[in-house]
Design a protein around this motif. Sequence first.
Motif, PDB file in Angstrom:
ATOM      1  N   THR A 237     -10.616  14.865 -37.733  1.00  0.00           N
ATOM      2  CA  THR A 237      -9.734  14.015 -38.537  1.00  0.00           C
ATOM      3  C   THR A 237      -9.779  14.487 -39.984  1.00  0.00           C
ATOM      4  O   THR A 237     -10.777  15.072 -40.425  1.00  0.00           O
ATOM      5  N   ILE A 238      -8.711  14.220 -40.713  1.00  0.00           N
ATOM      6  CA  ILE A 238      -8.738  14.488 -42.157  1.00  0.00           C
ATOM      7  C   ILE A 238      -9.828  13.647 -42.807  1.00  0.00           C
ATOM      8  O   ILE A 238     -10.497  14.067 -43.753  1.00  0.00           O
ATOM      9  N   ALA A 239     -10.049  12.450 -42.252  1.00  0.00           N
ATOM     10  CA  ALA A 239     -11.050  11.531 -42.812  1.00  0.00           C
ATOM     11  C   ALA A 239     -12.471  12.090 -42.745  1.00  0.00           C
ATOM     12  O   ALA A 239     -13.342  11.665 -43.515  1.00  0.00           O
ATOM     13  N   GLU A 240     -12.712  13.050 -41.871  1.00  0.00           N
ATOM     14  CA  GLU A 240     -14.033  13.676 -41.820  1.00  0.00           C
ATOM     15  C   GLU A 240     -14.304  14.503 -43.072  1.00  0.00           C
ATOM     16  O   GLU A 240     -15.458  14.774 -43.416  1.00  0.00           O
ATOM     17  N   THR A 241     -13.231  14.904 -43.748  1.00  0.00           N
ATOM     18  CA  THR A 241     -13.350  15.624 -45.019  1.00  0.00           C
ATOM     19  C   THR A 241     -13.038  14.715 -46.197  1.00  0.00           C
ATOM     20  O   THR A 241     -13.688  14.794 -47.251  1.00  0.00           O
ATOM     21  N   LEU A 242     -12.033  13.839 -46.013  1.00  0.00           N
ATOM     22  CA  LEU A 242     -11.618  12.893 -47.059  1.00  0.00           C
ATOM     23  C   LEU A 242     -11.796  11.476 -46.516  1.00  0.00           C
ATOM     24  O   LEU A 242     -10.859  10.901 -45.950  1.00  0.00           O
ATOM     25  N   PRO A 243     -12.980  10.898 -46.625  1.00  0.00           N
ATOM     26  CA  PRO A 243     -13.248   9.565 -46.070  1.00  0.00           C
ATOM     27  C   PRO A 243     -12.234   8.528 -46.545  1.00  0.00           C
ATOM     28  O   PRO A 243     -11.886   8.469 -47.734  1.00  0.00           O
ATOM     29  N   GLY A 244     -11.728   7.751 -45.591  1.00  0.00           N
ATOM     30  CA  GLY A 244     -10.763   6.703 -45.913  1.00  0.00           C
ATOM     31  C   GLY A 244      -9.323   7.090 -45.668  1.00  0.00           C
ATOM     32  O   GLY A 244      -8.436   6.227 -45.659  1.00  0.00           O
ATOM     33  N   TYR A 245      -9.068   8.379 -45.442  1.00  0.00           N
ATOM     34  CA  TYR A 245      -7.693   8.801 -45.176  1.00  0.00           C
ATOM     35  C   TYR A 245      -7.302   8.385 -43.763  1.00  0.00           C
ATOM     36  O   TYR A 245      -8.014   8.676 -42.794  1.00  0.00           O
ATOM     37  N   GLU A 246      -6.149   7.735 -43.638  1.00  0.00           N
ATOM     38  CA  GLU A 246      -5.626   7.366 -42.326  1.00  0.00           C
ATOM     39  C   GLU A 246      -4.133   7.097 -42.413  1.00  0.00           C
ATOM     40  O   GLU A 246      -3.687   6.311 -43.253  1.00  0.00           O
ATOM     41  N   VAL A 247      -3.367   7.745 -41.555  1.00  0.00           N
ATOM     42  CA  VAL A 247      -1.930   7.503 -41.433  1.00  0.00           C
ATOM     43  C   VAL A 247      -1.580   7.508 -39.950  1.00  0.00           C
ATOM     44  O   VAL A 247      -1.951   8.440 -39.235  1.00  0.00           O
ATOM     45  N   VAL A 248      -0.883   6.478 -39.504  1.00  0.00           N
ATOM     46  CA  VAL A 248      -0.450   6.374 -38.112  1.00  0.00           C
ATOM     47  C   VAL A 248       1.071   6.484 -38.054  1.00  0.00           C
ATOM     48  O   VAL A 248       1.773   5.850 -38.849  1.00  0.00           O
ATOM     49  N   LEU A 249       1.567   7.282 -37.137  1.00  0.00           N
ATOM     50  CA  LEU A 249       3.014   7.434 -36.950  1.00  0.00           C
ATOM     51  C   LEU A 249       3.444   6.571 -35.766  1.00  0.00           C
ATOM     52  O   LEU A 249       3.136   6.884 -34.616  1.00  0.00           O
ATOM     53  N   TRP A 250       4.135   5.472 -36.036  1.00  0.00           N
ATOM     54  CA  TRP A 250       4.618   4.609 -34.962  1.00  0.00           C
ATOM     55  C   TRP A 250       6.105   4.851 -34.696  1.00  0.00           C
ATOM     56  O   TRP A 250       6.829   5.375 -35.538  1.00  0.00           O
ATOM     57  N   PHE A 251       6.536   4.438 -33.508  1.00  0.00           N
ATOM     58  CA  PHE A 251       7.945   4.505 -33.128  1.00  0.00           C
ATOM     59  C   PHE A 251       8.335   3.157 -32.528  1.00  0.00           C
ATOM     60  O   PHE A 251       7.530   2.513 -31.849  1.00  0.00           O
ATOM     61  N   GLY A 252       9.570   2.725 -32.782  1.00  0.00           N
ATOM     62  CA  GLY A 252       9.994   1.446 -32.234  1.00  0.00           C
ATOM     63  C   GLY A 252      11.481   1.200 -32.410  1.00  0.00           C
ATOM     64  O   GLY A 252      12.206   2.018 -32.988  1.00  0.00           O
ATOM     65  N   THR A 253      11.915   0.058 -31.897  1.00  0.00           N
ATOM     66  CA  THR A 253      13.320  -0.350 -31.977  1.00  0.00           C
ATOM     67  C   THR A 253      13.473  -1.485 -32.966  1.00  0.00           C
ATOM     68  O   THR A 253      12.653  -2.408 -33.015  1.00  0.00           O
ATOM     69  N   MET A 254      14.559  -1.418 -33.741  1.00  0.00           N
ATOM     70  CA  MET A 254      14.871  -2.448 -34.727  1.00  0.00           C
ATOM     71  C   MET A 254      16.345  -2.821 -34.586  1.00  0.00           C
ATOM     72  O   MET A 254      17.109  -2.141 -33.892  1.00  0.00           O
ATOM     73  N   ALA A 255      16.738  -3.902 -35.237  1.00  0.00           N
ATOM     74  CA  ALA A 255      18.124  -4.372 -35.148  1.00  0.00           C
ATOM     75  C   ALA A 255      18.499  -5.074 -36.443  1.00  0.00           C
ATOM     76  O   ALA A 255      17.620  -5.507 -37.201  1.00  0.00           O
ATOM     77  N   PRO A 256      19.801  -5.197 -36.726  1.00  0.00           N
ATOM     78  CA  PRO A 256      20.206  -5.944 -37.915  1.00  0.00           C
ATOM     79  C   PRO A 256      19.616  -7.353 -37.882  1.00  0.00           C
ATOM     80  O   PRO A 256      19.564  -7.991 -36.832  1.00  0.00           O
ATOM     81  N   ARG A 257      19.156  -7.817 -39.017  1.00  0.00           N
ATOM     82  CA  ARG A 257      18.611  -9.171 -39.098  1.00  0.00           C
ATOM     83  C   ARG A 257      19.709 -10.173 -38.747  1.00  0.00           C
ATOM     84  O   ARG A 257      20.843 -10.042 -39.186  1.00  0.00           O
ATOM     85  N   GLY A 258      19.380 -11.145 -37.934  1.00  0.00           N
ATOM     86  CA  GLY A 258      20.353 -12.156 -37.541  1.00  0.00           C
ATOM     87  C   GLY A 258      20.829 -12.041 -36.110  1.00  0.00           C
ATOM     88  O   GLY A 258      21.561 -12.904 -35.626  1.00  0.00           O
TER      89      GLY A 258
END
Length: 324
Positions: A237-258
Amino acid sequence: MQQAFRGAALAAVSAAVLAMAPAHAQQYPVKPVRVIVPFAPGGGSDITARVFSAKLSEYLGQQFVVDNRGGAGGLIGMELTARAPADGYVIMMMSASFSATSAVQRPAFDPINAIGPVAEFGFTPFVLTVHPSLPVKTTKELISLARTTKGGLSYAGTGTGGATHLATELFSSMAKIKMVAIQYKSTGAAMADLLSGQVPVIVGSLLPVTPHLSTGRLRGIAVTTAKRWHTVPKLPTIAETLPGYEVVLWFGTMAPRGVPQPIIERLNAGINKALQDPAVKKILETDGMIASGGTPQAFGDRIRKDYDRWTRVVKEAGIKPTSE
């Protein structure tokens, strides 16, 4: 007497509207659904969108048609979604770039409040990846090279404000190095130049990167998640060199509000059902994604948390929106 009659009439109308909502949801969809992907073909959002659109078409009896609208780090497709009728016939399949772009671009419309969550598909790490011609094999070596590179080490981005951009800016900030963004309109375009050696580094989505790691056309350095990833267990992990670094790439569906809640729930149920399909599970596992699913509320919490974090990163890094 007249007032009582009006009251009774209003009550009857309200009851009729409430009765129609579940029926409308049960009938939905009665025509094809447009699925906006705010990126060009070839990236992680496009790949997952096509998988889930096919399954929703199968489950709900109408075509879910993918419409790639790339540009401005996803902003063009996001605006089309935000301004679409809130009837469920325009939805968006998006990645973590939604929160990142919203934090940077600050468009005339309000993405966070104009577009609502439907369901999360799953999540993966980004991979700190280099072209093999770059003489580095570890995060520490990359940092050292960047510190001695005049003008800064260039990297491929997928649009100002996208998740790739901000994940790299967070990395360079924590490493105290200078990196120069070469922005592309899509992951596909960025990957093409990375593979040819035109640009040496990317913090790229695992999905399009993975096929090139085993062939040696690209070299993986580290993953961005807090723990090592099951499909590339040898990568630290990058965090093994830079402790505290974390980024997660999520995917999902969204829609117009309402969009009526019963329709949101019907779409959510379809996506959660797809996540149980053996064929879908196999595709996601092959692409290195962990399936998540869950409620619209849980997905909304992740989006808001990401947005708040990237807003802080943008402020600290002094990132300015583009004129696109």
